[in-house]
Write a protein that holds these residues in place. Structure first.
Motif, PDB file in Angstrom:
ATOM      1  N   SER A 151       0.797  -1.079   0.060  1.00  0.00           N
ATOM      2  CA  SER A 151       0.058   0.255  -0.148  1.00  0.00           C
ATOM      3  C   SER A 151       0.912   1.278   0.015  1.00  0.00           C
ATOM      4  CB  SER A 151      -0.683   0.052   1.374  1.00  0.00           C
ATOM      5  OG  SER A 151      -1.481   1.083   1.389  1.00  0.00           O
ATOM      6  N   LEU A 152       0.563   2.330  -0.941  1.00  0.00           N
ATOM      7  CA  LEU A 152       1.363   3.411  -1.093  1.00  0.00           C
ATOM      8  C   LEU A 152       0.446   4.530  -1.022  1.00  0.00           C
ATOM      9  CD1 LEU A 152       2.520   1.454  -3.723  1.00  0.00           C
ATOM     10  CD2 LEU A 152       4.356   2.369  -2.217  1.00  0.00           C
ATOM     11  N   GLU A 155       1.927   6.723  -6.531  1.00  0.00           N
ATOM     12  CA  GLU A 155       2.804   5.713  -7.353  1.00  0.00           C
ATOM     13  C   GLU A 155       2.893   6.411  -8.890  1.00  0.00           C
ATOM     14  OE1 GLU A 155       1.890   1.457  -9.665  1.00  0.00           O
ATOM     15  OE2 GLU A 155       0.483   2.261  -8.380  1.00  0.00           O
ATOM     16  N   SER A 171      -2.590   1.938  -4.317  1.00  0.00           N
ATOM     17  CA  SER A 171      -1.965   3.311  -4.064  1.00  0.00           C
ATOM     18  C   SER A 171      -3.266   4.324  -4.420  1.00  0.00           C
ATOM     19  CB  SER A 171      -0.955   3.743  -5.451  1.00  0.00           C
ATOM     20  OG  SER A 171      -1.376   3.473  -6.607  1.00  0.00           O
ATOM     21  N   THR A 174      -1.817   8.536  -8.312  1.00  0.00           N
ATOM     22  CA  THR A 174      -1.012   8.147  -9.305  1.00  0.00           C
ATOM     23  C   THR A 174      -0.547   9.155 -10.347  1.00  0.00           C
ATOM     24  OG1 THR A 174      -2.851   7.396 -10.939  1.00  0.00           O
ATOM     25  CG2 THR A 174      -2.034   5.782  -9.561  1.00  0.00           C
TER      26      THR A 174
END
Length: 177
Positions: A151-152, A155, A171, A174
């Motif tokens: 999990s971010l 991205e 994510s 983005t």
């Protein structure tokens, strides 16, 4: 103020050209974190994307991964462990050295941080080329983890980092960079 679901988190992430070196566009999440409403929304969205994986533990990648994983572990009621550079964790450690575009690096985890088979989600602030996140997954598996996802916050899809990972990736924001 708009509804929470309509807020575009990109508005709160500052772009800084040529940091930390010329040619790099740095995505600064500190501007998101200092806006309480936007930060709460980001944490809520992260919780919704991570909760279905039912993690026992969140693994935070040094150092900005600590910023998202700690409050999220609290919200989800799961444990938190840190993936750190050498020499920063007390006690016995497990290490993994990996190659980067410009050299190599090493991550460590405490050797008693994971019980074999625990469901772990690895967390970082940003996915670019995927080298550090792939190394994190390798290290966690070496320690006995069942890595169920990554999990971010951010991205950079154009750099193909997701393609280096063999776990589901989610994510919040983005960019095509």
């Amino acid at each position: 103020m708009t509804k929470r679901e309509e807020i575009d988190l990109k508005r709160y992430i500052r772009n800084i050209p040529d940091f930390p070196k010329p040619g790099i566009l740095f995505y600064d999440i500190s501007t998101l974190m200092r806006e309480p409403d936007a930060w709460q929304i980001a944490m809520g969205r992260l919780a919704r994307q991570v909760a279905p994986w039912e993690p026992d533990m969140l693994a935070a990648v040094e150092s900005r991964g600590f910023l998202t994983a700690a409050p999220l572990a609290d919200r989800l009621g799961c444990g938190l462990l840190m993936l750190r550079k050498p020499g920063k964790l007390p006690g016995g450690t497990i290490s993994h050295t990996y190659d980067l575009e410009y050299g190599s690096d090493t991550l460590q985890i405490q050797d008693d941080a994971i019980k074999p088979g625990q469901r772990v989600v690895v967390m970082d602030d940003l996915l670019a080329t995927g080298g550090t996140l792939a190394a994190s997954i390798t290290l966690l598996r070496k320690a006995g983890a069942n890595v169920v996802g990554a999990s971010l916050l951010v991205e950079l899809t154009g750099l193909g980092g997701r393609d280096k990972l063999d776990v589901p990736v989610k994510s919040l924001v983005t960019y095509e960079e």
